[in-house]
Enzyme design. Structure first.
Site, PDB file in Angstrom:
ATOM      1  CE  LYS A  12      -4.048  -1.990   2.415  1.00  0.00           C
ATOM      2  NZ  LYS A  12      -4.919  -1.825   3.624  1.00  0.00           N
ATOM      3  CE1 TYR A  52      -9.608  -3.007   0.543  1.00  0.00           C
ATOM      4  CE2 TYR A  52      -8.849  -0.863  -0.202  1.00  0.00           C
ATOM      5  CZ  TYR A  52      -8.602  -2.070   0.426  1.00  0.00           C
ATOM      6  OH  TYR A  52      -7.359  -2.334   0.947  1.00  0.00           O
ATOM      7  CG  ASN A 115      -3.483  -2.174   7.052  1.00  0.00           C
ATOM      8  OD1 ASN A 115      -3.325  -1.841   5.881  1.00  0.00           O
ATOM      9  ND2 ASN A 115      -4.567  -2.796   7.485  1.00  0.00           N
ATOM     10  CG  HIS A 118      -5.449  -6.062  -0.202  1.00  0.00           C
ATOM     11  ND1 HIS A 118      -6.672  -5.978   0.426  1.00  0.00           N
ATOM     12  CD2 HIS A 118      -5.565  -7.005  -1.175  1.00  0.00           C
ATOM     13  CE1 HIS A 118      -7.503  -6.845  -0.162  1.00  0.00           C
ATOM     14  NE2 HIS A 118      -6.860  -7.468  -1.142  1.00  0.00           N
ATOM     15  CD  GLU A 129      -8.955  -9.089  -3.348  1.00  0.00           C
ATOM     16  OE1 GLU A 129      -9.763  -8.726  -2.493  1.00  0.00           O
ATOM     17  OE2 GLU A 129      -7.776  -9.425  -3.073  1.00  0.00           O
TER      18      GLU A 129
HETATM   19  P1  IDP Z   1      -7.820  -6.652   5.854  1.00  0.00           P
HETATM   20  O1  IDP Z   1      -7.024  -5.670   5.025  1.00  0.00           O
HETATM   21  O2  IDP Z   1      -7.032  -7.158   7.024  1.00  0.00           O
HETATM   22  O3  IDP Z   1      -8.442  -7.747   5.025  1.00  0.00           O
HETATM   23  P2  IDP Z   1     -10.490  -5.505   5.980  1.00  0.00           P
HETATM   24  O4  IDP Z   1     -11.432  -5.703   7.112  1.00  0.00           O
HETATM   25  O5  IDP Z   1     -10.768  -6.213   4.704  1.00  0.00           O
HETATM   26  O6  IDP Z   1      -9.011  -5.826   6.515  1.00  0.00           O
HETATM   27  O7  IDP Z   1     -10.432  -3.945   5.709  1.00  0.00           O
HETATM   28  C1  IDP Z   1      -9.815  -3.441   4.550  1.00  0.00           C
HETATM   29  C2  IDP Z   1      -8.924  -2.292   4.928  1.00  0.00           C
HETATM   30  O8  IDP Z   1      -9.742  -1.243   5.470  1.00  0.00           O
HETATM   31  C3  IDP Z   1      -7.932  -2.601   6.064  1.00  0.00           C
HETATM   32  O9  IDP Z   1      -6.736  -3.170   5.599  1.00  0.00           O
HETATM   33  C4  IDP Z   1      -7.704  -1.240   6.670  1.00  0.00           C
HETATM   34  O10 IDP Z   1      -6.725  -0.508   5.928  1.00  0.00           O
HETATM   35  C5  IDP Z   1      -9.045  -0.570   6.506  1.00  0.00           C
HETATM   36  N1  IDP Z   1      -9.834  -0.681   7.734  1.00  0.00           N
HETATM   37  C6  IDP Z   1     -10.425  -1.773   8.243  1.00  0.00           C
HETATM   38  N2  IDP Z   1     -11.078  -1.513   9.380  1.00  0.00           N
HETATM   39  C7  IDP Z   1     -10.886  -0.192   9.603  1.00  0.00           C
HETATM   40  C8  IDP Z   1     -11.314   0.699  10.651  1.00  0.00           C
HETATM   41  O11 IDP Z   1     -12.001   0.336  11.596  1.00  0.00           O
HETATM   42  N3  IDP Z   1     -10.913   2.010  10.524  1.00  0.00           N
HETATM   43  C9  IDP Z   1     -10.153   2.454   9.490  1.00  0.00           C
HETATM   44  N4  IDP Z   1      -9.722   1.643   8.496  1.00  0.00           N
HETATM   45  C10 IDP Z   1     -10.082   0.340   8.548  1.00  0.00           C
HETATM   46 MG    MG Z   2      -9.935  -7.694   3.567  1.00  0.00          MG
END
Ligand code: IDP
Ligand code: MG
Length: 136
Positions: A12, A52, A115, A118, A129
């Protein structure tokens, strides 16, 4: 019987911006992932919104899509046995604060939104994807 799988990985913007691409790719290679294809791109916000789509009702959806389209990303097809689950394990928890030692997000993640990586969450979504980024 082999269960070689492919999964989609994205480095990312926060990690590309910090020049962490090679270090993160080394972590994949050290866990026996083969990087089958890769490309560095920057996507439009509308493309991030499509990518997304599953999160469109979430309160963080708009910020998430702005963020993913805010700078260059490195998208990769990773391949190995059990690639989907093994990649999720190597990535670590969504929130870097909760990620285990030795994971990418523990090492490099800044916050729940920044983070660093992805990864597809199922074999079915991995196919979708991979097609999204690599269908010619
Ligand atoms: P993942 O990336 O671990 O699969 P997902 O639940 O699919 O997590 O969420 C996609 C992305 O959305 C996450 O990687 C993160 O960057 C963002 N995200 C998820 N939950 C939150 C939140 O509560 N606040 C802000 N960003 C979030
Ligand atoms: Mg996810």
């Amino acid at each position: 019987m082999s269960n070689i799988e492919q999964t989609l990985s994205i480095i990312k913007p926060d990690a590309v911006e910090r020049n962490l691409e090679n270090e993160i790719k080394e972590m994949f290679k050290n866990k026996n992932f083969k990087i089958v294809k890769e490309k560095k791109i920057q996507i439009e916000k509308s493309e991030a919104e499509n990518f997304y789509k599953v999160h469109e009702t979430k309160p963080f959806y708009n910020d998430l899509c702005s963020y993913l389209s805010s700078g260059p990303i490195l998208v990769m097809i990773l391949e190995k046995e059990n690639a989907v689950l093994d990649n999720r394990e190597l990535m670590g928890a969504t929130n870097p604060k909760d990620a285990n030692d030795g994971t990418i997000r523990k090492k490099y993640g800044i916050s729940i939104d920044k983070n660093s990586v992805h990864g597809s969450d199922s074999i079915e979504n991995a196919k979708i994807e991979i097609d999204f980024f690599f269908k010619d």
